[in-house]
Design a protein around this motif. Structure first.
Motif, PDB file in Angstrom:
ATOM      1  N   LEU A   1      26.021  46.038  87.913  1.00 32.93           N
ATOM      2  CA  LEU A   1      25.531  47.243  88.573  1.00 32.93           C
ATOM      3  C   LEU A   1      25.566  48.456  87.663  1.00 32.93           C
ATOM      4  N   PHE A   2      24.744  49.445  87.994  1.00 40.90           N
ATOM      5  CA  PHE A   2      24.828  50.748  87.321  1.00 40.90           C
ATOM      6  C   PHE A   2      24.501  51.839  88.331  1.00 40.90           C
ATOM      7  N   THR A   3      24.956  53.043  88.016  1.00 37.47           N
ATOM      8  CA  THR A   3      24.759  54.181  88.912  1.00 37.47           C
ATOM      9  C   THR A   3      23.720  55.135  88.346  1.00 37.47           C
ATOM     10  N   ILE A   4      22.800  55.549  89.201  1.00 38.28           N
ATOM     11  CA  ILE A   4      21.912  56.658  88.876  1.00 38.28           C
ATOM     12  C   ILE A   4      22.482  57.863  89.609  1.00 38.28           C
TER      13      ILE A   4
ATOM     14  N   LYS B   1      22.413  50.577  91.623  1.00 38.30           N
ATOM     15  CA  LYS B   1      21.363  49.579  91.476  1.00 38.30           C
ATOM     16  C   LYS B   1      21.878  48.368  90.711  1.00 38.30           C
ATOM     17  N   ILE B   2      21.203  47.252  90.898  1.00 43.53           N
ATOM     18  CA  ILE B   2      21.459  46.080  90.072  1.00 43.53           C
ATOM     19  C   ILE B   2      20.867  46.342  88.690  1.00 43.53           C
ATOM     20  N   ARG B   3      21.552  45.901  87.676  1.00 45.57           N
ATOM     21  CA  ARG B   3      21.089  46.124  86.315  1.00 45.57           C
ATOM     22  C   ARG B   3      19.698  45.544  86.087  1.00 45.57           C
ATOM     23  N   GLU B   4      19.042  46.109  85.093  1.00 43.82           N
ATOM     24  CA  GLU B   4      17.714  45.634  84.702  1.00 43.82           C
ATOM     25  C   GLU B   4      17.770  45.114  83.269  1.00 43.82           C
ATOM     26  N   VAL B   5      16.904  44.198  82.952  1.00 41.84           N
ATOM     27  CA  VAL B   5      16.852  43.642  81.606  1.00 41.84           C
ATOM     28  C   VAL B   5      16.534  44.767  80.624  1.00 41.84           C
ATOM     29  N   LYS B   6      17.283  44.826  79.550  1.00 38.34           N
ATOM     30  CA  LYS B   6      17.138  45.908  78.583  1.00 38.34           C
ATOM     31  C   LYS B   6      15.694  46.026  78.095  1.00 38.34           C
ATOM     32  N   GLY B   7      15.199  47.252  78.093  1.00 36.77           N
ATOM     33  CA  GLY B   7      13.839  47.500  77.640  1.00 36.77           C
ATOM     34  C   GLY B   7      12.780  47.266  78.682  1.00 36.77           C
ATOM     35  N   SER B   8      13.203  47.007  79.919  1.00 35.93           N
ATOM     36  CA  SER B   8      12.249  46.756  80.998  1.00 35.93           C
ATOM     37  C   SER B   8      12.841  47.264  82.310  1.00 35.93           C
TER      38      SER B   8
ATOM     39  N   THR C   1      42.865  52.946  81.642  1.00 36.89           N
ATOM     40  CA  THR C   1      42.915  52.284  82.954  1.00 36.89           C
ATOM     41  C   THR C   1      42.764  50.773  82.869  1.00 36.89           C
ATOM     42  N   GLY C   2      42.255  50.285  81.743  1.00 37.31           N
ATOM     43  CA  GLY C   2      42.080  48.845  81.598  1.00 37.31           C
ATOM     44  C   GLY C   2      40.823  48.294  82.245  1.00 37.31           C
ATOM     45  N   VAL C   3      39.935  49.184  82.731  1.00 35.66           N
ATOM     46  CA  VAL C   3      38.692  48.674  83.331  1.00 35.66           C
ATOM     47  C   VAL C   3      37.820  48.096  82.215  1.00 35.66           C
ATOM     48  N   PRO C   4      37.098  47.031  82.488  1.00 35.74           N
ATOM     49  CA  PRO C   4      36.224  46.450  81.468  1.00 35.74           C
ATOM     50  C   PRO C   4      35.130  47.430  81.049  1.00 35.74           C
ATOM     51  N   GLU C   5      34.765  47.390  79.790  1.00 34.39           N
ATOM     52  CA  GLU C   5      33.708  48.270  79.278  1.00 34.39           C
ATOM     53  C   GLU C   5      32.401  48.073  80.042  1.00 34.39           C
ATOM     54  N   GLU C   6      32.175  46.841  80.510  1.00 34.83           N
ATOM     55  CA  GLU C   6      30.934  46.528  81.222  1.00 34.83           C
ATOM     56  C   GLU C   6      30.817  47.267  82.556  1.00 34.83           C
ATOM     57  N   TYR C   7      31.918  47.863  83.034  1.00 31.25           N
ATOM     58  CA  TYR C   7      31.899  48.586  84.302  1.00 31.25           C
ATOM     59  C   TYR C   7      31.495  50.048  84.143  1.00 31.25           C
ATOM     60  N   LEU C   8      31.424  50.540  82.922  1.00 32.39           N
ATOM     61  CA  LEU C   8      31.265  51.977  82.697  1.00 32.39           C
ATOM     62  C   LEU C   8      29.970  52.548  83.257  1.00 32.39           C
TER      63      LEU C   8
ATOM     64  N   ARG D   1      24.859  56.047  83.518  1.00 31.10           N
ATOM     65  CA  ARG D   1      24.379  55.708  82.177  1.00 31.10           C
ATOM     66  C   ARG D   1      24.758  56.805  81.177  1.00 31.10           C
ATOM     67  N   PRO D   2      24.985  56.453  79.907  1.00 30.97           N
ATOM     68  CA  PRO D   2      25.384  57.450  78.903  1.00 30.97           C
ATOM     69  C   PRO D   2      24.369  58.579  78.784  1.00 30.97           C
ATOM     70  N   LEU D   3      24.872  59.810  78.714  1.00 30.79           N
ATOM     71  CA  LEU D   3      23.988  60.962  78.627  1.00 30.79           C
ATOM     72  C   LEU D   3      23.185  60.974  77.333  1.00 30.79           C
ATOM     73  N   ILE D   4      23.724  60.387  76.274  1.00 30.37           N
ATOM     74  CA  ILE D   4      22.961  60.367  75.029  1.00 30.37           C
ATOM     75  C   ILE D   4      21.710  59.502  75.154  1.00 30.37           C
ATOM     76  N   ASP D   5      21.683  58.649  76.184  1.00 29.33           N
ATOM     77  CA  ASP D   5      20.488  57.841  76.458  1.00 29.33           C
ATOM     78  C   ASP D   5      19.564  58.534  77.448  1.00 29.33           C
ATOM     79  N   THR D   6      20.132  59.147  78.477  1.00 31.21           N
ATOM     80  CA  THR D   6      19.309  59.721  79.546  1.00 31.21           C
ATOM     81  C   THR D   6      18.815  61.126  79.242  1.00 31.21           C
ATOM     82  N   VAL D   7      19.321  61.741  78.175  1.00 30.21           N
ATOM     83  CA  VAL D   7      18.907  63.106  77.850  1.00 30.21           C
ATOM     84  C   VAL D   7      17.408  63.199  77.552  1.00 30.21           C
TER      85      VAL D   7
END
Length: 223
Positions: free
Chosen positions: A44-47, A70-77, A183-190, A196-202
């Motif tokens: 999952l990811f959050t908008i 949302k459920i994740r989407e295939v990268k680049g699509s 906190t020990g949360v997996p990186e995949e949960y971020l 999503r990282p702001l450096i991507d969504t900017v």
């Protein structure tokens, strides 16, 4: 999701068009899919509020006024990760989320009714996990899209506020590995916990982030 002209289709042909044009947003009732293990946080990811999102009903991007998970989407699509193109079907079809069950491309009335139902939020998913909720809320306050919009609007008016933007982007980038470490949360949960990282969504503001020769972030207008 593709809209088919009424009368040209009367049932699902498993063409996959709805699956490749955007993954579903989760509703409150879909929390059971996480509890029973059908979906994992890494799926999952959050908008976040104010972020641009693709409206597949009207084929346009809009800034949303509420949080969406949302459920994740295939990268680049925009293809849902659970769509198996080779098999021509959904990998969790029998346990698919509310929006997927409601969507009928030949008659969107059922989908539009379902879309108005209460959406799942991080506050609901993290209920009882006070530390994580506090971190999510603090991050949201410091890295809000409304604040970024104000800054980029001012930059467009000629004000030099690049430093303030980079400070927000830097905080978002710094918090991600720190959250994993502390906190020990997996990186995949971020992407679920912080969006999503702001450096991507900017790029939604017409800018991109690159590193200079000193390995420092620079804010550059899109060409």
């Amino acid at each position: 999701m593709e809209i088919i002209t009424p009368g040209t289709k009367t049932g699902c042909t498993r063409c996959g068009e709805c699956c490749v044009k955007g993954s579903p947003t989760l509703h409150f009732g879909d929390s059971k899919l996480i509890k029973d293990g059908t979906l994992d946080y890494k799926d999952l990811f959050t908008i976040r509020e104010g972020e641009l999102v693709y409206n597949n009903m009207d084929d346009e991007f809009i800034a949303i006024d509420c949080e969406l998970i949302k459920i994740r989407e295939v990268k680049g699509s925009r293809k849902c990760i659970y769509y198996d193109e080779g098999a021509g079907g959904c990998g969790i079809y029998e346990l698919r989320p509310t929006q997927c069950r409601a969507y009928e491309c030949w008659d969107t009335e059922k989908f539009m009714t379902a879309f108005t139902e209460e959406k799942l939020t991080r506050a609901e998913l993290l209920k009882g996990q006070t530390t994580l909720i506090d971190i999510v809320n603090s991050h949201g306050d410091k890295c809000s899209y409304s604040k970024l919009l104000e800054l980029f609007t001012a930059i467009g008016d000629g004000k030099d506020l690049t430093g303030e933007v980079l400070e927000i982007l830097g905080y978002d980038t710094y918090m991600r590995p720190l959250l994993v470490e502390k906190t020990g949360v997996p990186e995949e949960y971020l992407d679920l916990l912080l969006g999503r990282p702001l450096i991507d969504t900017v790029i939604m503001f017409g800018y991109k982030v690159e590193k200079d020769d000193q390995d420092c972030y620079c804010l550059l207008p899109l060409q």
